[in-house]
Design a protein around this motif. Structure first.
Motif, short mmCIF file in Angstrom:
data_model
loop_
_atom_site.label_atom_id
_atom_site.label_comp_id
_atom_site.label_asym_id
_atom_site.label_seq_id
_atom_site.Cartn_x
_atom_site.Cartn_y
_atom_site.Cartn_z
N GLY A 138 0.79 -1.22 0.00
CA GLY A 138 0.00 0.00 0.00
C GLY A 138 0.82 1.26 0.00
N SER A 140 3.41 4.36 -0.75
CA SER A 140 3.73 5.19 -1.92
C SER A 140 5.09 4.82 -2.49
N TYR A 277 -4.31 7.33 -2.32
CA TYR A 277 -4.26 7.38 -3.79
C TYR A 277 -2.95 8.02 -4.20
N GLN A 295 -2.33 4.30 -8.29
CA GLN A 295 -2.34 3.28 -7.25
C GLN A 295 -3.37 3.64 -6.19
N SER A 297 -5.06 2.21 -2.57
CA SER A 297 -4.79 1.27 -1.49
C SER A 297 -5.78 1.47 -0.36
N THR A 313 -4.15 -5.29 3.98
CA THR A 313 -4.02 -4.22 2.98
C THR A 313 -4.38 -4.75 1.60
N TYR A 314 -5.17 -4.00 0.87
CA TYR A 314 -5.45 -4.28 -0.53
C TYR A 314 -4.94 -3.11 -1.36
N SER A 315 -4.30 -3.41 -2.49
CA SER A 315 -3.80 -2.34 -3.36
C SER A 315 -4.04 -2.71 -4.82
N LEU A 331 3.69 -3.55 -7.95
CA LEU A 331 3.52 -3.89 -6.54
C LEU A 331 4.52 -4.95 -6.13
#
Length: 354
Positions: A138, A140, A277, A295, A297, A313-315, A331
């Protein structure tokens, strides 16, 4: 017996002086660290699954010590090694070492000065505006789309000022330790100013990295970053912008940018929902095409105690201008991007800080 008493009385001044000296030079040693491992699945052109270290916070351990020299002056050292919680090895690829931080310095009313290897002042000032702390799927990828985007530098001299009404100044110089060229090859400079007052925080950072490219020609990278956050109590909002400008010798400047927005929402007494974002615009040196990626997340962190937390966490990553030859943001490099430049990622893990 009388002789013994006389000797004891005669030695009292020396014992008192020794005790005073011991109190004068108080010192402390602290062992600290974090262990974090997450089951991870990345789905792109192919699916990758495994156990990853640092899904919520980097895994590391360290030692730090402080000695009170008197008069408000303190000596300090900091040694910190990254670890891969999934394998037990060092995260630098060279076994356990202190590549995360190895500094020695002095601290007083003037602020503090440290020398050695450390995170740059610019990175320290800006990383707090990513709600995922630049960790896991997730986090940056703002520090990673330039020519030389090291978060840490060797041979560093760093200064951090005291707080002046919430304003703190910091600056670094890192020796390149090579023969000087027109741009003093591999030397690094940066400075950051941060403001923290109540719920509001803001930072501005600038950097310059002088380097050489694969042909041996000079290449200079200058970066500018601005970030801010505001904690309303019921919700925290963050935002950041970073621009990296690469100027190869004899070629036009290439500009890479990251726009970031984030939020953290407390849920109950122990939970936090996080969302971010990131929009990336990046262009490799010597390539005419500018690539873009987005991206998104979403994560949840549940604190079992002050030091232990479960998280998920989902991304989702979408490379808008994906080209197989160009690669692009990812990722997880082992999970190739799909033909449409997409990746989905999921992490579920546990971390413990000590």
């Amino acid at each position: 017996m009388k002789t013994m008493k006389k000797k004891l009385i005669a030695s009292l001044p020396f014992l008192a002086a020794a005790a005073a000296g011991s109190a004068f030079a108080q010192s402390s040693l602290t062992l600290f660290g974090n262990v974090d491992a997450a089951a991870t699945v990345i789905d792109g052109q192919n699916t990758w699954s495994g156990l990853k270290s640092g899904g919520n916070k980097d895994s590391y351990f360290g030692l730090r010590g402080v000695e009170d020299l008197g008069g408000g002056l303190k000596a300090q050292f900091w040694l910190e090694s990254g670890i891969n919680a999934d394998s037990g090895s060092g995260d630098s690829g060279n076994g356990l070492d202190f590549k995360r931080r190895a500094t020695i310095g002095l601290k007083g009313n003037f602020g503090e000065v440290n020398v050695g290897r450390d995170e740059t002042a610019a990175y320290k000032a800006m990383k707090r505006y990513d709600v995922f702390k630049h960790s896991g799927i997730g986090g940056s990828q703002a520090w990673g789309i330039g020519n030389n985007d090291d978060k840490r530098k060797d041979n560093l001299i760093g200064y951090v000022s005291p707080s002046f009404g919430g304003v703190t100044l910091s600056a670094n110089y890192a020796f390149g330790e090579t023969n000087h060229s027109t741009w003093k090859t591999k030397a690094y400079y940066d400075a950051a100013v941060s403001y923290d007052q109540g719920p509001w925080s803001a930072s501005l950072a600038v950097e310059q990295q002088n380097n050489v490219d694969f042909t041996g020609a000079n290449i200079r990278q200058r970066t500018y970053a601005l970030g801010s956050s505001y904690d309303f109590g019921s919700i925290k909002l963050t935002g950041a912008y970073r621009q990296a400008r690469n100027t190869p010798a004899g070629l036009s400047t290439v500009k890479n940018e990251t726009y970031s927005l984030g939020t953290a929402l407390p849920v109950g007494a122990a939970g936090v929902v996080k969302a971010s974002y990131n929009h990336y615009r990046y262009q490799p040196v010597g390539v005419a095409t500018k690539l873009k990626a987005d991206q998104l997340s979403l994560g949840y962190e549940h604190h079992l105690s002050k030091r232990t937390a479960l998280y998920g966490t989902y991304s989702f990553l979408k490379n808008k201008d994906y080209s197989a030859a160009m690669g692009g943001m990812s990722l997880e490099p082992a999970a190739l991007l799909s033909d449409s430049g997409k990746q989905h990622g999921l992490q579920v893990g546990l971390r413990h800080t000590f």
